[in-house]
Design a protein around this motif. Structure first.
Motif, PDB file in Angstrom:
ATOM      1  N   ASP A   3      -5.484   3.663  -9.269  1.00 34.21           N
ATOM      2  CA  ASP A   3      -6.924   3.771  -9.038  1.00 34.21           C
ATOM      3  C   ASP A   3      -7.685   2.644  -9.719  1.00 34.21           C
ATOM      4  O   ASP A   3      -8.676   2.142  -9.188  1.00 34.21           O
ATOM      5  CB  ASP A   3      -7.444   5.125  -9.521  1.00 34.21           C
ATOM      6  N   CYS A   4      -7.202   2.223 -10.874  1.00 33.96           N
ATOM      7  CA  CYS A   4      -7.831   1.111 -11.590  1.00 33.96           C
ATOM      8  C   CYS A   4      -7.730  -0.183 -10.782  1.00 33.96           C
ATOM      9  O   CYS A   4      -8.696  -0.926 -10.652  1.00 33.96           O
ATOM     10  CB  CYS A   4      -7.174   0.946 -12.953  1.00 33.96           C
ATOM     11  N   PHE A   5      -6.550  -0.448 -10.214  1.00 32.13           N
ATOM     12  CA  PHE A   5      -6.375  -1.637  -9.378  1.00 32.13           C
ATOM     13  C   PHE A   5      -7.270  -1.578  -8.142  1.00 32.13           C
ATOM     14  O   PHE A   5      -7.872  -2.571  -7.748  1.00 32.13           O
ATOM     15  CB  PHE A   5      -4.911  -1.785  -8.939  1.00 32.13           C
ATOM     16  N   LYS A   6      -7.353  -0.412  -7.530  1.00 36.04           N
ATOM     17  CA  LYS A   6      -8.204  -0.260  -6.338  1.00 36.04           C
ATOM     18  C   LYS A   6      -9.660  -0.535  -6.682  1.00 36.04           C
ATOM     19  O   LYS A   6     -10.362  -1.223  -5.953  1.00 36.04           O
ATOM     20  CB  LYS A   6      -8.067   1.156  -5.773  1.00 36.04           C
ATOM     21  N   VAL A  15     -12.327  -5.379  -1.296  1.00 40.37           N
ATOM     22  CA  VAL A  15     -11.097  -5.135  -0.555  1.00 40.37           C
ATOM     23  C   VAL A  15     -10.735  -3.664  -0.672  1.00 40.37           C
ATOM     24  O   VAL A  15     -10.759  -3.088  -1.753  1.00 40.37           O
ATOM     25  CB  VAL A  15      -9.945  -5.997  -1.123  1.00 40.37           C
ATOM     26  N   GLU A  16     -10.400  -3.057   0.447  1.00 38.41           N
ATOM     27  CA  GLU A  16      -9.960  -1.669   0.461  1.00 38.41           C
ATOM     28  C   GLU A  16      -8.623  -1.585   1.192  1.00 38.41           C
ATOM     29  O   GLU A  16      -8.257  -2.491   1.929  1.00 38.41           O
ATOM     30  CB  GLU A  16     -10.966  -0.788   1.203  1.00 38.41           C
ATOM     31  N   GLY A  17      -7.926  -0.473   0.990  1.00 38.26           N
ATOM     32  CA  GLY A  17      -6.681  -0.253   1.707  1.00 38.26           C
ATOM     33  C   GLY A  17      -5.627   0.381   0.832  1.00 38.26           C
ATOM     34  O   GLY A  17      -5.875   0.767  -0.301  1.00 38.26           O
ATOM     35  N   MET A  18      -4.425   0.456   1.386  1.00 39.60           N
ATOM     36  CA  MET A  18      -3.317   1.043   0.654  1.00 39.60           C
ATOM     37  C   MET A  18      -2.856   0.100  -0.458  1.00 39.60           C
ATOM     38  O   MET A  18      -2.918  -1.119  -0.315  1.00 39.60           O
ATOM     39  CB  MET A  18      -2.148   1.319   1.595  1.00 39.60           C
TER      40      MET A  18
END
Length: 56
Positions: A3-6, A15-18
């Motif tokens: 979650d921190c990386f996201k 940037v969003e995504g898996m």
């Protein structure tokens, strides 16, 4: 941790995504000064405290 990386990716690059963690790099806090010449002593103290707390 993912979650921190996201959150960082969204804040810095919109940037969003898996996300899939591919690996990691271990850094010895004592070696940071060798690779970063403007290393602040306060940052070193924070790293030392964090490392000491992590190893317990």
């Amino acid at each position: 941790m993912i979650d921190c990386f996201k959150r960082e990716a969204m804040e810095e690059g919109y940037v969003e995504g898996m996300v899939e963690l591919l690996g990691y790099i271990e850094v010895n806090p004592q070696d940071v000064k060798k690779f970063y010449s403007d290393w602040n002593p306060i940052y070193q103290e924070i790293l030392n405290l964090a490392t000491n707390n992590f190893e317990r």
